[in-house]
Design a protein around this motif. Structure first.
Motif, short mmCIF file in Angstrom:
data_model
loop_
_atom_site.label_atom_id
_atom_site.label_comp_id
_atom_site.label_asym_id
_atom_site.label_seq_id
_atom_site.Cartn_x
_atom_site.Cartn_y
_atom_site.Cartn_z
N GLU A 30 5.31 -4.74 -10.55
CA GLU A 30 5.25 -6.97 -11.23
C GLU A 30 5.71 -7.82 -10.06
N ASP A 31 6.12 -7.11 -9.01
CA ASP A 31 6.72 -7.78 -7.93
C ASP A 31 5.22 -7.93 -6.83
N TRP A 32 4.57 -7.43 -7.10
CA TRP A 32 4.21 -7.23 -5.62
C TRP A 32 2.75 -8.56 -5.48
N THR B 212 1.27 -1.62 0.02
CA THR B 212 -0.46 -0.50 0.34
C THR B 212 1.49 1.31 -0.17
N ASP B 213 1.76 1.34 0.89
CA ASP B 213 2.74 2.72 0.63
C ASP B 213 3.00 2.58 -0.52
N GLU B 214 3.52 1.69 -0.67
CA GLU B 214 4.26 1.66 -2.30
C GLU B 214 3.78 2.04 -3.22
N ALA B 215 2.73 1.26 -3.99
CA ALA B 215 1.29 2.06 -4.66
C ALA B 215 0.57 3.61 -4.29
N ALA C 290 -6.08 -2.41 -3.27
CA ALA C 290 -7.26 -1.81 -4.03
C ALA C 290 -8.39 -1.02 -2.17
N SER C 291 -9.09 -1.42 -1.81
CA SER C 291 -9.25 -1.26 -0.80
C SER C 291 -8.53 0.02 0.04
N ARG C 292 -7.47 -0.69 0.72
CA ARG C 292 -6.70 0.33 1.19
C ARG C 292 -6.61 1.75 0.70
#
Length: 561
Positions: free
Chosen positions: A352-354, A329-332, A363-365
């Protein structure tokens, strides 16, 4: 947040219902808003009855499904119970396999690998069935779009029975039987069963010729209630009855696997909310972090000590899942800022490594931060796979359909879906999805809404009032816990931010000259502390707080202004 007060029902209906039930007009109004307008409807609502569970043979193809299973038993065939790796799928597989094993030994289970096979019926699963001499596959919580896979199985002389609740496409797979209340040609009275619910109807139907009644199937309802809670299907109609009795089983005599999970959580009595936040994530964690088989083994384990060991392993998976979803989530969020996409109509991110097992949670976060339709992509084999989540009122499934030129495969619901696409189509898809949402979404839907059932004064919040509200449980979509608005309240001066990072708000509030104070907690509302120096309005639901053996009514704050 947008505060939306639900429209008031007809005054005459409210007054009539209040008089018949001897309740106050606020509760009568809330019931009328939910379509409960008569004494009989209220009786059915407050006292769910097993008599209101429908005849399973009203589901189209049920007689064909039962006949094929009976034939398999007569011919000593091997039966494979196949299901998705989420809570709904693993509970459904556990339910159907454990029942069938009470009447027939040649039964095995199969959960596809989230990473090697992906969602739904797989060619690998069918090959496994062929290699191990299975001639009948019962697919649960998946299969409604598996047209090519069912045809592939047929070539290998393997029959399919599909038990699904997802929206069918234009074509139905040519299986022996397709049990899905959402089929246009199915007249079953309730079309919002979850996948495990459809599995329950199948075993209920198999029990008819064995002189088994609904009471014989009560022990299976702990699984059904767990799936209903986790899959966020409407909590009305047949689901309400199944969840009501399923909760009783969970709290009084759960199967060993669920008992072991409750033991891990240290809870004494579970509500449907506890099932959503305590039981379901742990079952899900097995499929997300390791393999869905772990969940099935836990839920079908007959020995309690072994179940405790499984539950301890799953607890570790769940802890790992939490760490991973926070990291991703932090990376996104950083990716959205780096790409200068904070002000778009959608969030579409990819790395690609998620870990594929947590992209739905991520996605919800992201929706919690940027309230808009969201997709999180990762690499899956030679393709990209995504989980989609939506905001209230917007159909992400339909939006994906508009982008189908760039998608290999997709499926799901109005608010949650999954898809795969080729790497070279990612940017084109991302652009098209943004365009579709921008042109079709009502801009109001991009502001989180709190839907208010009624505006009341604190004088109304009596023990009797609270008791009746509690009796409206189990809560869920179409029967959410009532939300109230109260104006011009004050804090008693001891309001403070709480939590390790001061993100929550703890208040003691009262209204006017009435000095009764209500303990209040607002999760995520810590930054609103500045608003409580003077009079303010609150939106909240009612909950029970227990402290040192003393129970009191607590306000769960949604927002304040």
């Amino acid at each position: 947040m947008r505060w939306t007060l639900k429209s008031a029902p007809e005054k005459e209906k409210v007054q009539k219902l209040a008089k018949e039930l001897q309740i106050n007009s606020t509760i009568a109004s809330i019931l009328c808003q939910r379509g409960i307008e008569t004494f009989d409807a209220a009786k059915k609502f407050f006292r769910p009855s097993l008599d209101d569970i429908h005849d399973p043979f009203l589901l189209k193809d049920m007689n064909l499904a039962v006949d094929r299973i009976e034939t398999a038993i007569s011919n000593n065939e091997n039966i494979l119970i196949y299901g998705d790796y989420d809570v709904d799928g693993t509970t459904a597989v556990s339910l159907v396999s454990s029942y069938l094993k009470t009447i027939y030994p040649n039964v095995a289970t199969y959960i596809p690998d989230r990473y090697a096979e992906g969602y739904g019926v797989s060619y690998m699963g069918i090959d496994f069935a062929q290699d191990n001499d299975f001639s009948l596959i019962i697919a649960l919580d998946c299969g409604i779009k598996a047209i090519d896979k069912v045809a592939y199985a047929k070539e290998k002389n393997i029959d399919f029975i599909i038990c699904d609740h997802h929206k069918p496409g234009e074509e139905i797979p040519k299986a022996v039987a397709v049990l899905n209340a959402k089929r246009e040609d199915c007249s079953y009275p309730f079309d919002e069963l979850c996948g495990c619910g459809v599995g329950f109807k199948l075993i209920q139907a198999l029990g008819v010729s064995r002189n088994q009644t609904i009471e014989d199937f009560l022990p299976y309802l702990d699984l059904v209630a767990t799936a209903i809670a986790a899959d966020i299907v409407p909590m009305n109609g047949e689901n309400r009855v199944l969840a009501f009795y399923g909760l009783q089983v969970i709290n009084q005599s759960p199967r060993n696997g669920i008992k072991a999970l409750i033991h891990q959580s240290k809870k004494t009595e579970l509500t449907i909310t506890d099932v959503v936040f305590t039981i379901a994530p742990r079952i899900n964690a097995a499929g997300r972090m390791k393999h869905g088989n772990y969940a099935v083994e836990l839920l079908t384990e007959m020995d309690f000590d072994s179940a405790i060991e499984f539950a301890a392993s799953i607890e570790i998976f769940n802890a790992d899942r939490k760490d991973l979803d926070k990291k991703i989530t932090d990376e996104a969020l950083i990716q959205i800022i780096d790409n200068e996409e904070e002000n778009r109509f959608t969030s579409v991110v990819f790395q690609e490594d998620w870990h594929k097992g947590v992209i739905g949670i991520v996605a919800s976060r992201l929706i919690e931060k940027y309230y808009r339709p969201t997709l999180v992509f990762t690499k899956s084999g030679d393709k990209l796979a995504a989980s989609a989540r939506s905001v209230k009122g917007f159909d992400v499934y339909n939006a994906l359909h508009e982008c189908s030129a760039f998608i290999e495969q997709f499926g799901g619901h109005k608010y949650a879906a999954g898809l795969t696409l080729l790497t070279e189509n990612y940017e084109k898809f991302k652009q098209k999805f943004e365009e579709v949402v921008k042109n079709t979404i009502d801009k109001e839907l991009l502001i989180p809404e709190v839907s208010i059932d009624a505006e009341i004064d604190f004088l109304e919040v009596t023990p009797k009032f609270f008791r009746i509200i509690q009796q409206m449980a189990p809560f869920g979509p179409q029967n959410m816990r009532p939300v109230f608005k109260t104006s011009c309240v004050r804090d008693n001066g001891y309001g403070k931010q709480v939590g390790a990072d001061k993100t929550h708000l703890k208040l003691n509030v009262f209204q006017g000259d009435n000095k009764q104070t209500f303990n209040s907690i607002g999760f995520g509302l810590g930054d609103k502390i500045e608003h409580v120096q003077n009079d303010f309005d609150v939106v909240y639901s009612l909950d029970e707080n227990e402290w040192n053996g003393r129970k009191s009514i607590q306000l769960l704050l949604k927002d304040l202004k």
